[in-house]
Design a protein around this motif. Sequence first.
Motif, PDB file in Angstrom:
ATOM      1  N   UNK A   1      -1.072 -14.858   1.713  1.00 26.10           N
ATOM      2  CA  UNK A   1      -0.073 -14.698   0.658  1.00 26.10           C
ATOM      3  C   UNK A   1      -0.330 -13.466  -0.204  1.00 26.10           C
ATOM      4  N   UNK A   2      -1.573 -13.055  -0.354  1.00 28.10           N
ATOM      5  CA  UNK A   2      -1.878 -11.901  -1.197  1.00 28.10           C
ATOM      6  C   UNK A   2      -1.809 -10.569  -0.453  1.00 28.10           C
ATOM      7  N   UNK A   3      -1.844 -10.594   0.866  1.00 23.91           N
ATOM      8  CA  UNK A   3      -1.819  -9.348   1.626  1.00 23.91           C
ATOM      9  C   UNK A   3      -0.563  -8.512   1.370  1.00 23.91           C
ATOM     10  N   UNK A   4       0.651  -9.095   1.324  1.00 25.76           N
ATOM     11  CA  UNK A   4       1.826  -8.252   1.038  1.00 25.76           C
ATOM     12  C   UNK A   4       1.757  -7.562  -0.327  1.00 25.76           C
ATOM     13  N   UNK A   5       1.179  -8.224  -1.319  1.00 26.74           N
ATOM     14  CA  UNK A   5       1.041  -7.600  -2.636  1.00 26.74           C
ATOM     15  C   UNK A   5       0.067  -6.431  -2.553  1.00 26.74           C
ATOM     16  N   UNK A   6      -1.040  -6.621  -1.844  1.00 23.24           N
ATOM     17  CA  UNK A   6      -2.005  -5.540  -1.635  1.00 23.24           C
ATOM     18  C   UNK A   6      -1.333  -4.380  -0.894  1.00 23.24           C
ATOM     19  N   UNK A   7      -0.569  -4.706   0.138  1.00 24.67           N
ATOM     20  CA  UNK A   7       0.071  -3.668   0.950  1.00 24.67           C
ATOM     21  C   UNK A   7       1.078  -2.863   0.135  1.00 24.67           C
ATOM     22  N   UNK A   8       1.869  -3.538  -0.710  1.00 22.97           N
ATOM     23  CA  UNK A   8       2.827  -2.815  -1.558  1.00 22.97           C
ATOM     24  C   UNK A   8       2.102  -1.878  -2.518  1.00 22.97           C
ATOM     25  N   UNK A   9       1.034  -2.367  -3.112  1.00 26.56           N
ATOM     26  CA  UNK A   9       0.296  -1.549  -4.067  1.00 26.56           C
ATOM     27  C   UNK A   9      -0.344  -0.340  -3.385  1.00 26.56           C
ATOM     28  N   UNK A  10      -0.995  -0.553  -2.263  1.00 20.91           N
ATOM     29  CA  UNK A  10      -1.642   0.551  -1.540  1.00 20.91           C
ATOM     30  C   UNK A  10      -0.604   1.546  -1.043  1.00 20.91           C
ATOM     31  N   UNK A  11       0.529   1.066  -0.545  1.00 20.94           N
ATOM     32  CA  UNK A  11       1.578   1.961  -0.060  1.00 20.94           C
ATOM     33  C   UNK A  11       2.159   2.788  -1.199  1.00 20.94           C
ATOM     34  N   UNK A  12       2.255   2.202  -2.388  1.00 16.60           N
ATOM     35  CA  UNK A  12       2.782   2.971  -3.518  1.00 16.60           C
ATOM     36  C   UNK A  12       1.826   4.075  -3.953  1.00 16.60           C
ATOM     37  N   UNK A  13       0.570   3.958  -3.617  1.00 18.76           N
ATOM     38  CA  UNK A  13      -0.419   4.983  -3.983  1.00 18.76           C
ATOM     39  C   UNK A  13      -0.626   6.028  -2.891  1.00 18.76           C
ATOM     40  N   UNK A  14      -0.029   5.846  -1.752  1.00 15.46           N
ATOM     41  CA  UNK A  14      -0.186   6.806  -0.662  1.00 15.46           C
ATOM     42  C   UNK A  14       0.789   7.967  -0.822  1.00 15.46           C
ATOM     43  N   UNK A  15       0.430   9.135  -0.281  1.00 14.26           N
ATOM     44  CA  UNK A  15       1.422  10.221  -0.218  1.00 14.26           C
ATOM     45  C   UNK A  15       2.578   9.791   0.688  1.00 14.26           C
ATOM     46  N   UNK A  16       3.762  10.343   0.431  1.00 14.01           N
ATOM     47  CA  UNK A  16       4.954   9.892   1.145  1.00 14.01           C
ATOM     48  C   UNK A  16       4.835  10.057   2.660  1.00 14.01           C
TER      49      UNK A  16
END
Length: 139
Positions: free
Chosen positions: A23-38
């Motif tokens: 359940x927490x993996x999608x939240x982690x993934x959204x946060x990490x993706x928002x910090x990545x270069x486009x």
Amino acid sequence: MKTEHKFRLNLQFVIASILAVIFLFPIYWMFITSLRPEVMTTVWPPKLFPTDLTLENYKAIVSNTVDTPVFRWFFNSLVAASGYTILSCICMFFGGLCFGLPGFSGTGSLFLGPDYLIHHPRDYLSDPQLFIGESIRMG
């Protein structure tokens, strides 16, 4: 403690831990993706633990308030959530007041809903939200 009881507790802990990760993996993934270069957001295979993190995406959103009025969106959400909460509290207050008054003329008909749930538990348990609330002793 009995060995069987310890085993059951450990099994429950393992299952709860696995579900927490799922359940927490999608939240982690959204946060990490928002910090990545486009350009790194569509790379295959994706990295679970990227090293090239940046705050440029957030700077671009906050600095360009004409195309993306983030603060206005936040304010709109705050007003909508606050209004809903206040209206819900007012409605629940008056509903509870009506149930509590001894001479309220509609009390008998208002109790038909809970009475139906008592006499037809199968219908009650078919609603997943009510079933979950009942299983964790909240309903």
